[in-house]
Design an enzyme around this catalytic site. Structure first.
Site: not given
Ligand code: C5P
Length: 409
Positions: A216-217
């Protein structure tokens, strides 16, 4: 926020009517007083007595109620509140509102009022998707009516899709948003995008490695969600395709939730056509090649190799469509150096009409923060804006886009 506020709750017919009873409780818990009006078909699902008991107020049902006409009157009902909430709003009730009908107490009050109105639609998926309902929705939005939901999910009749009534707490949040809007006879913001369809992507994507782990980020979705909210406030019919975020759904927007980049692309394609498409999501560039079906085990040995595969570029895919390309395609560029230069290259590479570029170096605090300093990079120039909060960036961007002429690919 709702302490002492007076809500007139119009309950429409439909299987979701029972949820309006929970909505009454939630509104009253927050200090609001709630006065219920039940349509005739609502009374097939819940009784006036149960609504009245939960509200601690009489429930109103008839236009020609002798008690009502002498004691309160429908014109007073239409005035003596701070806002009107219609939940559930059926396809039929929306059609009658959009057409300006006044053939029962609910529609008469809705026509006779100048109060802010929030509707929470709930209906069968195909009824929601029917062009007639979408036309009525656009007309109501243009009239300044705020819309919450419907949500996507399992429906009665073993169907799946948009049509479920928004959850009571989501409706409560939308009521708070409605009451926080600046009062104006036009219903808030100037309707610069009235009648236009706007598609917005927002948030990160999650790319599974195995059933419990993902890539993810740090995107919070705040900027994309603020843009969707600003476009809706400007009168647009907005679809927001969002990755997993913890910011609340913006009011008046159709929200489609996705996890992965591939799901986001499919949801975007399904939401087209649009007049303006704004790609604010921080899509993961890569996903794990071949998601493990079972949780990967440590087993004390070497860590498992993580092979990556390239995700589809959603912005470029849409910007390079021949037929059905939205006339205005907007991308974002989060950079940590040479922001404008990189954005110019991205504008050409992706084939979009405008890039909103910002510096997301950790020192700026933009990623996940409240403020944003952006540059609008277009084929014929660059506009640099001062640091503003994300809601203000969204409002200005919406106004700027409304003034831009559609581009040819
Ligand atoms: O290539 P880069 O990720 O820097 O481009 C950012 C822009 O492209 C953003 O508007 C983002 O929403 C969009 N994008 C996309 N699909 C991807 C990667 C980026 O839509 N797979």
């Amino acid at each position: 926020m709702l302490q002492g506020r007076r809500i007139l709750l119009v309950i429409g017919g439909g299987i979701a009517a029972y949820k309006s009873l929970d909505l009454i409780r939630r509104l009253r818990e927050r200090g609001a007083t709630v006065r219920p009006i039940l349509t005739e078909s609502a009374q097939e699902f819940i009784t006036p007595l149960s609504a009245a008991a939960l509200c601690g107020e009489p429930a109103h049902t008839d236009l020609f109620d002798r008690n009502l006409e002498t004691e309160i009157g429908h014109i007073r009902l239409a005035r003596d509140a701070d806002a009107i909430v219609v939940a559930p709003a059926t396809a039929n009730l929306m059609a009658r509102m959009a057409g300006g009908h006044a053939d029962d107490l609910a529609t008469t009050v809705l026509l006779a009022t100048t109060l802010p109105i929030l509707i929470a639609p709930a209906m069968n998926v195909r009824m929601w998707q029917h062009p007639a309902t979408q036309r009525n929705l656009a007309a109501l939005t243009r009239d300044g009516v705020m819309v919450i939901g419907p949500n996507e999910g399992a429906m009665a009749e073993a169907e799946w899709g948009p049509g479920r009534l928004a959850e009571p707490l989501e409706i409560v949040a939308a009521v708070e948003g409605l009451l926080a809007r600046p009062p104006s006879p036009q219903g808030g913001e100037e309707q610069v995008l009235a009648g236009r369809r706007v598609l917005v992507t927002s948030g990160p994507t999650h790319e599974p490695i195995d059933p419990v782990r993902y890539i993810a980020n740090r995107s919070s979705g705040r900027q994309g969600h603020a843009i969707a909210a600003a476009a809706a406030a400007a009168g647009a019919e907005v679809t927001l395709v969002s990755g997993p975020v913890s910011v609340p759904d913006p009011a008046g927007v159709r929200v489609v939730r996705v996890e992965t980049a591939r799901e986001m692309l499919a949801a975007v394609e399904a939401a087209l056509p649009a007049d303006i498409a704004i790609f604010a999501a921080a899509v993961a560039d890569w996903r794990a090649a071949g998601e493990a079906e079972q949780k990967l085990k440590k087993d004390g040995g070497e860590p498992p190799p993580l092979r990556l595969a390239l995700n589809p570029d959603i912005l470029a895919t849409v910007a390079r469509r021949g037929e059905g390309r939205p006339p205005l395609v907007v991308g974002f560029a989060a950079e940590t150096e040479r922001v404008v230069e990189h954005a110019k290259a991205k504008l050409a590479r992706k084939g979009c009409d405008l890039i909103v570029a910002n510096d997301v170096s950790p020192a700026t605090g933009i990623m996940g923060g409240a403020d944003n300093a952006v540059h609008l990079v277009m084929k014929d120039g660059v506009e640099s804006w001062p640091s503003l909060d994300k809601e203000e960036v969204a409002r200005r961007l919406v106004n700027r886009l409304a003034r831009m002429r559609p581009q040819t690919p």
